[in-house]
Scaffold this motif. Structure first.
Motif, PDB file in Angstrom:
ATOM      1  N   VAL A 185      -8.193 -10.078 -19.471  1.00  0.00           N
ATOM      2  CA  VAL A 185      -6.961 -10.745 -19.898  1.00  0.00           C
ATOM      3  C   VAL A 185      -5.912 -10.600 -18.790  1.00  0.00           C
ATOM      4  O   VAL A 185      -5.993  -9.687 -17.974  1.00  0.00           O
ATOM      5  CB  VAL A 185      -6.413 -10.141 -21.214  1.00  0.00           C
ATOM      6  CG1 VAL A 185      -7.388 -10.373 -22.356  1.00  0.00           C
ATOM      7  CG2 VAL A 185      -6.123  -8.662 -21.059  1.00  0.00           C
ATOM      8  N   PRO A 186      -4.943 -11.504 -18.745  1.00  0.00           N
ATOM      9  CA  PRO A 186      -3.925 -11.391 -17.692  1.00  0.00           C
ATOM     10  C   PRO A 186      -3.095 -10.119 -17.850  1.00  0.00           C
ATOM     11  O   PRO A 186      -2.671  -9.796 -18.964  1.00  0.00           O
ATOM     12  CB  PRO A 186      -3.042 -12.625 -17.898  1.00  0.00           C
ATOM     13  CG  PRO A 186      -3.747 -13.507 -18.863  1.00  0.00           C
ATOM     14  CD  PRO A 186      -4.692 -12.647 -19.635  1.00  0.00           C
ATOM     15  N   VAL A 187      -2.911  -9.418 -16.763  1.00  0.00           N
ATOM     16  CA  VAL A 187      -2.063  -8.225 -16.777  1.00  0.00           C
ATOM     17  C   VAL A 187      -1.039  -8.327 -15.646  1.00  0.00           C
ATOM     18  O   VAL A 187      -1.209  -9.093 -14.700  1.00  0.00           O
ATOM     19  CB  VAL A 187      -2.877  -6.912 -16.604  1.00  0.00           C
ATOM     20  CG1 VAL A 187      -3.944  -6.776 -17.686  1.00  0.00           C
ATOM     21  CG2 VAL A 187      -3.513  -6.825 -15.228  1.00  0.00           C
ATOM     22  N   CYS A 188       0.007  -7.550 -15.780  1.00  0.00           N
ATOM     23  CA  CYS A 188       0.982  -7.382 -14.705  1.00  0.00           C
ATOM     24  C   CYS A 188       1.213  -5.890 -14.574  1.00  0.00           C
ATOM     25  O   CYS A 188       1.567  -5.223 -15.554  1.00  0.00           O
ATOM     26  CB  CYS A 188       2.284  -8.104 -15.049  1.00  0.00           C
ATOM     27  SG  CYS A 188       3.614  -7.849 -13.850  1.00  0.00           S
ATOM     28  N   VAL A 189       0.960  -5.359 -13.392  1.00  0.00           N
ATOM     29  CA  VAL A 189       1.138  -3.930 -13.152  1.00  0.00           C
ATOM     30  C   VAL A 189       2.317  -3.747 -12.191  1.00  0.00           C
ATOM     31  O   VAL A 189       2.338  -4.341 -11.118  1.00  0.00           O
ATOM     32  CB  VAL A 189      -0.126  -3.302 -12.543  1.00  0.00           C
ATOM     33  CG1 VAL A 189       0.144  -1.860 -12.109  1.00  0.00           C
ATOM     34  CG2 VAL A 189      -1.268  -3.346 -13.554  1.00  0.00           C
ATOM     35  N   THR A 190       3.273  -2.943 -12.615  1.00  0.00           N
ATOM     36  CA  THR A 190       4.454  -2.734 -11.782  1.00  0.00           C
ATOM     37  C   THR A 190       4.626  -1.251 -11.484  1.00  0.00           C
ATOM     38  O   THR A 190       4.529  -0.417 -12.385  1.00  0.00           O
ATOM     39  CB  THR A 190       5.707  -3.304 -12.482  1.00  0.00           C
ATOM     40  OG1 THR A 190       5.496  -4.699 -12.730  1.00  0.00           O
ATOM     41  CG2 THR A 190       6.949  -3.140 -11.617  1.00  0.00           C
ATOM     42  N   VAL A 191       4.836  -0.947 -10.215  1.00  0.00           N
ATOM     43  CA  VAL A 191       5.088   0.425  -9.757  1.00  0.00           C
ATOM     44  C   VAL A 191       6.479   0.437  -9.131  1.00  0.00           C
ATOM     45  O   VAL A 191       6.761  -0.365  -8.232  1.00  0.00           O
ATOM     46  CB  VAL A 191       4.043   0.864  -8.707  1.00  0.00           C
ATOM     47  CG1 VAL A 191       4.388   2.244  -8.147  1.00  0.00           C
ATOM     48  CG2 VAL A 191       2.647   0.862  -9.315  1.00  0.00           C
ATOM     49  N   THR A 192       7.336   1.309  -9.606  1.00  0.00           N
ATOM     50  CA  THR A 192       8.714   1.330  -9.124  1.00  0.00           C
ATOM     51  C   THR A 192       9.124   2.737  -8.723  1.00  0.00           C
ATOM     52  O   THR A 192       8.899   3.683  -9.476  1.00  0.00           O
ATOM     53  CB  THR A 192       9.676   0.825 -10.230  1.00  0.00           C
ATOM     54  OG1 THR A 192       9.236  -0.457 -10.685  1.00  0.00           O
ATOM     55  CG2 THR A 192      11.103   0.716  -9.703  1.00  0.00           C
ATOM     56  N   HIS A 193       9.696   2.862  -7.543  1.00  0.00           N
ATOM     57  CA  HIS A 193      10.298   4.125  -7.129  1.00  0.00           C
ATOM     58  C   HIS A 193      11.807   3.918  -7.002  1.00  0.00           C
ATOM     59  O   HIS A 193      12.243   3.035  -6.260  1.00  0.00           O
ATOM     60  CB  HIS A 193       9.739   4.581  -5.781  1.00  0.00           C
ATOM     61  CG  HIS A 193       8.236   4.618  -5.773  1.00  0.00           C
ATOM     62  ND1 HIS A 193       7.515   5.400  -6.646  1.00  0.00           N
ATOM     63  CD2 HIS A 193       7.328   3.952  -5.027  1.00  0.00           C
ATOM     64  CE1 HIS A 193       6.220   5.220  -6.425  1.00  0.00           C
ATOM     65  NE2 HIS A 193       6.077   4.345  -5.457  1.00  0.00           N
ATOM     66  N   VAL A 194      12.574   4.705  -7.716  1.00  0.00           N
ATOM     67  CA  VAL A 194      14.030   4.602  -7.672  1.00  0.00           C
ATOM     68  C   VAL A 194      14.542   5.557  -6.602  1.00  0.00           C
ATOM     69  O   VAL A 194      14.330   6.766  -6.689  1.00  0.00           O
ATOM     70  CB  VAL A 194      14.640   4.935  -9.045  1.00  0.00           C
ATOM     71  CG1 VAL A 194      16.156   4.890  -8.980  1.00  0.00           C
ATOM     72  CG2 VAL A 194      14.125   3.967 -10.110  1.00  0.00           C
ATOM     73  N   ASN A 252       0.822  -1.214   0.000  1.00  0.00           N
ATOM     74  CA  ASN A 252       0.000   0.000   0.000  1.00  0.00           C
ATOM     75  C   ASN A 252       0.856   1.264   0.000  1.00  0.00           C
ATOM     76  O   ASN A 252       0.553   2.239  -0.702  1.00  0.00           O
ATOM     77  CB  ASN A 252      -0.949  -0.008   1.202  1.00  0.00           C
ATOM     78  CG  ASN A 252      -2.034  -1.066   1.055  1.00  0.00           C
ATOM     79  OD1 ASN A 252      -2.255  -1.597  -0.039  1.00  0.00           O
ATOM     80  ND2 ASN A 252      -2.699  -1.391   2.154  1.00  0.00           N
ATOM     81  N   ALA A 253       1.945   1.239   0.776  1.00  0.00           N
ATOM     82  CA  ALA A 253       2.810   2.424   0.853  1.00  0.00           C
ATOM     83  C   ALA A 253       3.457   2.716  -0.507  1.00  0.00           C
ATOM     84  O   ALA A 253       3.560   3.879  -0.920  1.00  0.00           O
ATOM     85  CB  ALA A 253       3.882   2.229   1.922  1.00  0.00           C
ATOM     86  N   ILE A 254       3.874   1.666  -1.207  1.00  0.00           N
ATOM     87  CA  ILE A 254       4.501   1.864  -2.520  1.00  0.00           C
ATOM     88  C   ILE A 254       3.468   2.400  -3.517  1.00  0.00           C
ATOM     89  O   ILE A 254       3.736   3.333  -4.275  1.00  0.00           O
ATOM     90  CB  ILE A 254       5.124   0.542  -3.026  1.00  0.00           C
ATOM     91  CG1 ILE A 254       6.365   0.216  -2.193  1.00  0.00           C
ATOM     92  CG2 ILE A 254       5.490   0.643  -4.513  1.00  0.00           C
ATOM     93  CD1 ILE A 254       6.916  -1.178  -2.414  1.00  0.00           C
ATOM     94  N   LEU A 255       2.269   1.828  -3.482  1.00  0.00           N
ATOM     95  CA  LEU A 255       1.222   2.311  -4.394  1.00  0.00           C
ATOM     96  C   LEU A 255       0.854   3.760  -4.084  1.00  0.00           C
ATOM     97  O   LEU A 255       0.668   4.572  -4.988  1.00  0.00           O
ATOM     98  CB  LEU A 255      -0.016   1.420  -4.295  1.00  0.00           C
ATOM     99  CG  LEU A 255       0.163  -0.029  -4.770  1.00  0.00           C
ATOM    100  CD1 LEU A 255      -1.138  -0.801  -4.599  1.00  0.00           C
ATOM    101  CD2 LEU A 255       0.639  -0.084  -6.219  1.00  0.00           C
ATOM    102  N   ASP A 256       0.775   4.086  -2.803  1.00  0.00           N
ATOM    103  CA  ASP A 256       0.345   5.442  -2.436  1.00  0.00           C
ATOM    104  C   ASP A 256       1.411   6.491  -2.702  1.00  0.00           C
ATOM    105  O   ASP A 256       1.107   7.680  -2.812  1.00  0.00           O
ATOM    106  CB  ASP A 256      -0.076   5.474  -0.957  1.00  0.00           C
ATOM    107  CG  ASP A 256      -1.368   4.698  -0.737  1.00  0.00           C
ATOM    108  OD1 ASP A 256      -2.039   4.360  -1.738  1.00  0.00           O
ATOM    109  OD2 ASP A 256      -1.694   4.411   0.428  1.00  0.00           O
ATOM    110  N   ALA A 257       2.665   6.061  -2.807  1.00  0.00           N
ATOM    111  CA  ALA A 257       3.754   7.018  -3.022  1.00  0.00           C
ATOM    112  C   ALA A 257       3.811   7.504  -4.469  1.00  0.00           C
ATOM    113  O   ALA A 257       4.435   8.520  -4.754  1.00  0.00           O
ATOM    114  CB  ALA A 257       5.086   6.396  -2.622  1.00  0.00           C
ATOM    115  N   GLY A 258       3.173   6.795  -5.387  1.00  0.00           N
ATOM    116  CA  GLY A 258       3.256   7.182  -6.799  1.00  0.00           C
ATOM    117  C   GLY A 258       1.898   7.289  -7.447  1.00  0.00           C
ATOM    118  O   GLY A 258       0.863   7.126  -6.782  1.00  0.00           O
ATOM    119  N   PHE A 259       1.873   7.586  -8.724  1.00  0.00           N
ATOM    120  CA  PHE A 259       0.600   7.594  -9.452  1.00  0.00           C
ATOM    121  C   PHE A 259       0.742   7.081 -10.883  1.00  0.00           C
ATOM    122  O   PHE A 259      -0.246   7.003 -11.609  1.00  0.00           O
ATOM    123  CB  PHE A 259      -0.039   8.992  -9.438  1.00  0.00           C
ATOM    124  CG  PHE A 259       0.787  10.064 -10.108  1.00  0.00           C
ATOM    125  CD1 PHE A 259       1.760  10.744  -9.395  1.00  0.00           C
ATOM    126  CD2 PHE A 259       0.586  10.386 -11.435  1.00  0.00           C
ATOM    127  CE1 PHE A 259       2.534  11.720 -10.006  1.00  0.00           C
ATOM    128  CE2 PHE A 259       1.353  11.375 -12.063  1.00  0.00           C
ATOM    129  CZ  PHE A 259       2.329  12.042 -11.331  1.00  0.00           C
TER     130      PHE A 259
END
Lengths: 220, 220
Positions: free
Chosen positions: A77-86, A29-36
């Motif tokens: 359909v199958p999806v993969c959602v990736t959220v990345t903070h560097v 949740n913290a990673i998702l909330d940190a970005g958009f």
């Protein structure tokens, strides 16, 4: 509040770098909330397609949106959602131990197309207020026609995995520590700037407080 | 220098938002050079997998690396690599016209595994110096064993597409301009911080100039 841990499945099990893996839903949740902005992966005619798109969430689902014409937003359909903070570079003594400090979340599933107008509005509100808290009630709401032209996907947050790396390089206690080389990290910080008013706007229109207060605050 | 334009193929043709599409190879190179983390998409057993990873490039190819154990780095399979820089929020009068200012590059192809040791070293050098210019000649080079444990993929930069959005919202000349709402953009800026020395390092070890000089400079 205690959250259930993320389930370990064939898709979410950490095969490599297990020490960087987390099954803590609060980390997700913290990673998702940190970005958009996320990277949405789909398979089109056997080939991968990775598209950046905006998202929002509630406790159960991630919301993704785009044009109805978009190939990557078909639903079911199958999806993969990736959220990345560097967060920065990890500069070790050896090239081999170099790396990146980062926080990354990966969500697997079959996204469903949200069709009910009320649910669609609620999802778009999540999405809008996720990127810009307070903006949904400030801006003009979507018309029926606009709503129909917008695709909203909902993706369960059930099957997800998290990877986090932080801190100094890992070769400080090995033979390379004797090389006399500097080692450490070079952090990267993202900050919201000053709002830039649309040049065609009459000069007296004030920047709303919910936007103005973000200036200088840290992002991600 | 004039670069050949990016070829329009079934995969790179801009189907939507054509005004945001670019076929300028200089735009592609600029986007790649501004970052060092991409999202690599592959298809594993019919499902998409999107993995963040570091990259470097030369004029012809993108280099991607990871562990030999990684599922996403197998080579000889179709991949999609996307690099995205988020420049800010586009805050329009209507929710519908909201968006993101960004620069994004997408590269399609079948990555090949680099196996020749000399070529592998050269590719890893590109990759290392891409993220941290000057670091390859400063840090200890990979041993034969380390080189064998590293997978390096090379992906042709031939089939690529670029999308860029910048500037104010698009609804300044429509009926919503009469609503009296503020509109504009909220820029996002990423900056390199001060180097953080590994706490186990002897205090007298100086931060090398090629790392120290990045502090306060803009990223992406």
């Amino acid at each position: 509040m205690t959250l259930d841990p993320l389930p370990e499945t064939d898709l979410t099990r950490h095969r490599r770098l297990r020490d960087q893996g987390s099954l803590d839903r609060a980390d997700l949740n913290a990673i998702l909330d940190a970005g958009f902005v996320c990277h949405l992966g789909v398979v089109i005619e056997g080939r991968p397609l990775v598209v950046p798109t905006v998202y929002g969430r509630d406790d159960q689902e991630l919301y993704l949106h785009g044009s109805v014409a978009s190939r990557s937003l078909s639903g079911g359909v199958p999806v993969c959602v990736t959220v990345t903070h560097v967060d920065g570079l990890v500069l070790a003594r050896s090239v081999f131990e170099h790396g990146v400090n980062y926080r990354s979340a990966m969500i697997h599933g079959e996204a469903r197309k949200v069709t009910d107008p009320e649910e669609k509005l609620a999802g778009l509100r999540r999405l809008t207020d996720h990127a810009t808290p307070g903006q949904w009630s400030y801006a003009r709401s979507p018309s029926r026609k606009e709503l129909a032209a917008t695709t909203l996907l909902a993706l369960s947050l059930e099957e997800a995995s998290v990877k986090i790396r932080s801190g100094p390089p890992d070769d400080g206690d090995g033979p390379d520590a004797g090389l006399g080389l500097w080692a450490g990290t070079l952090p990267l910080t993202s900050v919201w700037g000053a709002p830039v008013t649309d040049p065609v706007l009459p000069g007296e229109t004030p920047v709303p407080e919910h936007i103005a207060r973000r200036e200088g605050t840290r992002y991600a």
